[in-house]
Design a protein around this motif. Structure first.
Motif: not given
Ligand code: ATP
Ligand code: MG
Lengths: 358, 267
Positions: B43-45, B226-228, B234-238, B246-257
């Motif tokens: 549902g990120a788009g 890129a991470v949506l 929220i992020c775009e890189d190699v 850290p933004r990706v880990i919290t947003a994408y993978l949730g709290a339980e990284a």
């Protein structure tokens, strides 16, 4: 397959074509002599219905657009012929000008009526096309005032018979010493044009355009993403289908010598749709079969209903016309239950309905 | 890698569905010849971005420059003509056409034959038709399902259907191939083959935009990612950097990284 069997197959194929050709050539004489002129007329109508069914098949069978107003294009072709070759306006244009013009005008009408429906699918499309079909018929019915164009419900009569120069199909023709009566001559004319339409349909199906039609039927969004201009390809389907209807309409007017709005009602559209669906949607031989069966069977029934009832009950119990509709409905239900893909579906449709396995 | 010329530049692409802001002004740049990953939770788009890019949705804002010129996304076939092809998250094949015919349809816009040519089968049409078929056969071979050419698309296995969709997309001669979760539903060996296929496509000069939930595949394959999240980039890189962000880990993978390289469940 090696070359020998291929050659053999070719030979049997040609032998088959030759046999069909001979049967088709002598058919009117057999029917005329054996069953009489009434049946010969029915045979001629079967040819017209084959043309109509093949035209509608492009729209419904190939492109998957449910069109319930198709008969309107038959009406356009018929009225165009009637207006340009009858005492109504005192015009007597030659056939070779009217028929192509009828095809073009009907095709244009097809695109024109198709354009507002492009975003509609399924039931909605069916309802709108049904409405358009009725509008055309109502126009024909009412365009007799203030200026009399269509002569209203009385229709147009004394339409010129099919003729090229001094050769007219209204009188018996003598070709190479053989006398060909008028009905027979019309049969050959209709047969020839039906064959042309069959040929055109086969060629279109097996082409870039035909594939695009089927792709739209199968998945419109995927078709768009593949680069198909869905709007244009749909309009082309409407136009092509209508073209066949226009030609058949012109032939109908010349054959009948009379047209009136009554001939172009909703029931006619439904009938042609039934030919397509019962025969085998999208499958050319099936659609032809549907056209022949649904022209001939109801007539046969009409002829048999009265004598049969008199023989069994001693009197006519049910009016043959209502009995005909009853049995027709029954036949529809039976075919849809036991042969949902139609009487003669394409190999792929059959595979699909038999559930997956190759 | 950064010297590569730009192929696609999306600026502030926005898409709203009523109150749902599926895309909140997403900007990203894709360079020629790269494999660009687009990831994010359900549902990120991501799919919405594909649909805006390929003209299936009318975006509420933003613009896209493709190959040096503004991309007209008002109709999907115009996008396809510019050289962007796609596959669908929920496979969309022409079910009752054969595999070969499916790919032949992909040649539609790169060929010309009209009604006249079809009816009279002019030499030009004949030659074109033969070329269409030849190309379609090549592409079936290329994606590895040449033996299924005459089977109806719907009778192919799931993995083969995904390949067929790629072959059909390639038939449109794209410069950018956008794949929406091509590995979904594939087993490990099929995913391995898919990876080889995508690498081959890139080697042939086609830029790839890849939506994928299979983290291993994305990290192994993509040059940049890129991470949506909730319609925002929220992020775009190699991949190596994205993975540690850290933004990706919290947003994408949730709290339980989860440990890097594991597969993220998708629904
Ligand atoms: N046609 C639509 N109408 C209404 N809402 C939609 C539509 N398409 C997408 N959305 C909404 O937009 C948001 C983004 O959806 P989208 O399909 O782009 O997500 P996604 O990143 O592709 O997710 P997934 O990984 O599950 O495929 C979701 O909240 C979804 O419900
Ligand atoms: Mg998605």
């Amino acid at each position: 397959m090696n070359w020998n069997t291929l050659k053999h197959d070719r030979r049997t194929l040609w032998a088959g074509y030759a046999a069909i050709g001979i049967v088709l050539a002598v058919l009117p004489f057999l029917v005329g002599a054996g069953l009489g002129n009434a049946w010969l007329r029915i045979l001629n109508f079967a040819m017209l219905y084959i043309m109509l069914a093949l035209g509608l098949n492009i729209v419904v069978g190939f492109a998957g657009l449910l069109d319930l107003g198709y008969i309107a294009f038959y009406a356009v072709g018929a009225y165009l012929y009637a207006l340009l070759a009858s005492p109504h306006f005192g015009l007597h244009w030659p056939v070779w000008a009217i028929l192509p013009l009828g095809a073009v005008v009907a095709g244009g009408a097809g695109a024109l009526l198709g354009a507002p429906t492009l975003r509609l699918r399924g039931d909605y499309l069916a309802i709108v096309t049904l409405g358009f079909g009725e509008i055309i018929r109502i126009f024909m019915n009412n365009l007799n005032a203030p200026i009399n164009i269509t002569n209203g419900p009385q229709g147009i009569s004394s339409i010129d018979p099919f003729h090229i120069g001094n050769v007219t199909l209204a009188k018996p023709l003598v070709v190479a010493g053989i006398t060909v009566p008028s009905l027979h001559a019309y049969y050959y004319l209709f047969l020839g044009l039906a064959l042309v339409i069959i040929f055109v349909t086969i060629r279109l199906e097996d082409s870039r355009i035909g594939r695009a039609w089927v792709a739209i039927r199968e998945d419109e969004i995927a078709a768009k993403a593949c680069g198909i201009n869905v709007r244009n390809i749909k309009l082309l389907a409407f136009a092509m289908g209508a073209t066949f209807g226009g030609v058949a309409g012109g032939l109908f007017a010349s054959f009948q010598g009379f047209v009136s709005p009554e001939s172009f009602g909703l029931m006619e559209s439904v009938m042609v749709l039934c030919m397509v669906v019962l025969g085998g949607m999208g499958h050319i031989p099936g659609v032809i079969l549907g056209g022949i069966l649904l022209t001939i069977l109801p007539e046969a029934f009409r002829h048999a209903a009265v004598p049969l009832q008199q023989a069994v009950f001693g009197k006519v119990v049910v009016d043959p016309e209502s009995l005909r509709m009853l049995l027709f409905g029954l036949a529809l239900i039976v075919v849809m239950l036991y042969r949902p893909a139609g009487l003669w579906p394409s190999a792929t449709r059959k595979r699909e309905l038999q559930g997956g396995s190759k | 890698m950064s010297e590569r010329p730009l192929l696609l530049e999306a600026r502030d692409v926005a898409k709203h569905f009523g109150g749902v802001k599926a895309l909140r002004g997403v900007s990203l740049t894709i360079r020629q010849g790269e494999i660009y990953g687009l990831i994010g939770p359900n549902g990120a788009g991501k799919t919405t971005f594909f649909n805006c890019l390929t003209g299936l949705y009318v975006p509420n804002g933003g613009s896209i420059v493709f190959d040096g010129a503004e991309l007209d996304t008002s109709a999907p076939h115009k996008v396809a003509a510019r050289g962007i092809a796609r596959t669908f998250q929920n496979i969309r094949l022409f079910a009752n056409m054969t595999a070969l015919e499916n790919v032949m349809v992909g040649r539609h816009q790169r060929t010309r034959a009209g009604v006249f040519g079809a009816i009279f089968r002019t030499p030009a049409t004949k030659a074109e038709e033969a070329a269409i078929q030849r190309r379609a056969e090549e592409l079936l071979h290329y994606v590895g399902i040449a033996d299924r050419a005459q089977d109806l698309a719907k009778h192919l296995s799931y993995g083969d259907q995904r390949r067929l969709e790629i072959a059909r997309a390639l038939a449109t001669e794209p410069r950018l191939l956008a794949l929406d979760e091509p590995a979904a539903g594939m087993n490990a060996s099929e995913t391995g083959e898919l990876r080889t296929l995508i690498e081959g496509i890139r080697k042939d000069g086609i830029t790839v935009l890849l939506i994928e939930h299979d983290v291993k595949l994305v990290m192994g394959l993509c040059d940049r990612v890129a991470v949506l999240d909730y319609g925002e980039k929220i992020c775009e890189d190699v991949p190596a950097v994205v993975q540690k962000d850290p933004r990706v880990i919290t947003a994408y993978l949730g709290a339980e990284a989860q440990p890097a390289g594991s597969e993220v469940a998708h629904g």
